[in-house]
Design an enzyme around this catalytic site. Structure first.
Site, mmCIF file in Angstrom:
data_model
loop_
_atom_site.group_PDB
_atom_site.id
_atom_site.type_symbol
_atom_site.label_atom_id
_atom_site.label_comp_id
_atom_site.label_asym_id
_atom_site.label_seq_id
_atom_site.Cartn_x
_atom_site.Cartn_y
_atom_site.Cartn_z
ATOM 1 N N CYS A 184 0.843 -1.193 0.000
ATOM 2 C CA CYS A 184 0.000 0.000 0.000
ATOM 3 C C CYS A 184 0.875 1.239 0.000
ATOM 4 C CB CYS A 184 -0.900 -0.034 1.238
ATOM 5 S SG CYS A 184 -2.013 1.355 1.374
ATOM 6 N N HIS A 233 -9.320 -4.078 -1.263
ATOM 7 C CA HIS A 233 -8.312 -3.243 -0.602
ATOM 8 C C HIS A 233 -8.792 -1.788 -0.555
ATOM 9 C CE1 HIS A 233 -3.972 -2.285 0.318
ATOM 10 N NE2 HIS A 233 -4.372 -1.113 -0.135
ATOM 11 N N GLU A 234 -9.310 -1.273 -1.675
ATOM 12 C CA GLU A 234 -9.761 0.123 -1.729
ATOM 13 C C GLU A 234 -11.059 0.334 -0.947
ATOM 14 O OE1 GLU A 234 -7.478 2.054 -2.598
ATOM 15 O OE2 GLU A 234 -6.296 0.495 -3.569
ATOM 16 N N HIS A 269 -10.091 0.793 2.554
ATOM 17 C CA HIS A 269 -9.616 2.165 2.829
ATOM 18 C C HIS A 269 -10.798 3.092 3.115
ATOM 19 C CE1 HIS A 269 -5.308 2.327 2.454
ATOM 20 N NE2 HIS A 269 -5.326 1.722 1.280
#
Length: 186
Positions: free
Chosen positions: A116, A159-160, A163
């Site tokens: 990341c 993953h996003e 976030h």
């Protein structure tokens, strides 16, 4: 709602007449990275500008396949993804941005190594779904889309989305034994 929206990869900020600016990427332990982002109006001018900025910032970072609003210091549920050309990518929808995205189906869980930009010195092994169905809105038009994907693109989306929920990949590793110092190639 479009299913596996065919035009998803055709969306670009340029098509909406917006030039993106490169923004600085924040790193852990910046507090915005651990807070859930707020829902956005995908048709608002500031959302379209943010979408364009995420793509511009992603494009200048070598190896970057995704970037979320919290990573540029904005607590919002907006992220960009583009796995085009990545050696692990099989399913590829091109460059796209989603707002207010949510996972509606996740299956075939597999471990994999992640890194990341907001955690530049570490990587980690994270178990994620390798088949994924996500719903979200396109910036600018506000069109609701349903994206069906798998493999590496599915991992990048999760993953996003994490976030946007205030989570880093470090929050998903099984323990300290699954965190590694990032290798530096000269």
């Amino acid at each position: 709602m479009s299913d596996a929206y065919a035009g998803l990869g055709d969306w670009t900020p340029e098509a909406l007449g917006v030039d993106g600016a490169v923004r600085p990427v924040v790193t852990a332990p910046h507090p915005v990275l651990s807070r859930e982002g707020g829902a956005v109006d995908p048709t608002a001018a500031e959302t379209v500008r943010l979408a364009a900025d995420l793509i511009a910032t992603m494009r200048v970072a070598p190896g970057c396949v995704g970037l979320a609003a919290p990573q540029v210091g904005v607590g919002a549920q907006v992220f960009a993804v583009d796995v085009t050309g990545h050696p692990k990518a099989v399913t590829v929808h091109g460059t796209f941005v989603l707002c207010n995205a949510r996972v509606v189906e996740a299956t075939r869980w597999k471990p994999g190594r992640e890194g990341c930009m907001s955690v530049p010195d570490l990587t980690g092994d994270v178990k994620r779904a390798s088949r994924l169905v996500v719903e979200g809105d396109l910036p600018g038009t506000g069109a609701a889309v349903r994206l069906v994907t798998d493999g590496f693109e599915a991992r990048a989306l999760q993953h996003e989305i994490d976030h946007c929920a205030g989570l880093l990949f470090l929050d998903r590793v099984a323990g300290a034994h699954a965190i590694y110092q990032r290798k530096v190639y000269l």
